[in-house]
Write a protein that holds these residues in place. Structure first.
Motif, short mmCIF file in Angstrom:
data_model
loop_
_atom_site.label_atom_id
_atom_site.label_comp_id
_atom_site.label_asym_id
_atom_site.label_seq_id
_atom_site.Cartn_x
_atom_site.Cartn_y
_atom_site.Cartn_z
N PRO A 23 -45.88 -3.40 -57.86
CA PRO A 23 -45.16 -2.65 -57.17
C PRO A 23 -44.14 -3.33 -56.16
N VAL A 24 -43.18 -3.40 -56.06
CA VAL A 24 -42.25 -4.45 -55.37
C VAL A 24 -41.46 -3.51 -54.22
N ARG A 60 -40.09 9.17 -53.75
CA ARG A 60 -39.42 8.42 -54.44
C ARG A 60 -40.45 7.63 -55.29
N HIS A 61 -39.80 6.92 -56.38
CA HIS A 61 -40.47 6.41 -57.47
C HIS A 61 -40.47 4.76 -56.97
N PHE A 62 -41.70 4.43 -57.20
CA PHE A 62 -42.11 3.02 -57.16
C PHE A 62 -41.39 2.10 -58.17
N LEU A 63 -40.91 0.94 -57.66
CA LEU A 63 -40.32 -0.14 -58.86
C LEU A 63 -41.09 -0.88 -59.00
N PHE A 64 -41.27 -1.70 -60.27
CA PHE A 64 -42.23 -2.58 -60.55
C PHE A 64 -41.54 -3.94 -60.73
N CYS A 65 -42.35 -4.90 -60.76
CA CYS A 65 -41.63 -6.34 -60.81
C CYS A 65 -40.89 -6.68 -62.25
#
Ligand SMILES: [Zn+2]
Length: 66
Positions: free
Chosen positions: A22-23, A30-35
């Protein structure tokens, strides 16, 4: 910096062999964003995030004590 870096993506868009570190700090709801970078063989993370994720805890502890 590498020449080509993929934009962070949602987990559903992360495919096998891509980094799922997770970045962002996802606020509530809210949604996590991933690398999404190329993961190391047999690992869920890319080289950079492998280093972050698997950094020995004892190493940090030793540093903070000093
Ligand atoms: Zn990564």
């Amino acid at each position: 910096m590498t020449a080509f870096v993929k934009a962070p993506r949602a987990l559903v868009d992360i495919e096998r062999g891509e980094c799922r570190f997770p970045v962002n700090d996802a606020p509530n709801g809210r949604h996590f964003l991933f690398c999404g970078d190329v993961a190391r063989k047999g690992k869920p993370y890319c080289t950079k995030h492998c280093r972050l994720a698997y950094r020995p805890a004892s190493d940090q502890a030793r540093r903070s004590v000093a």
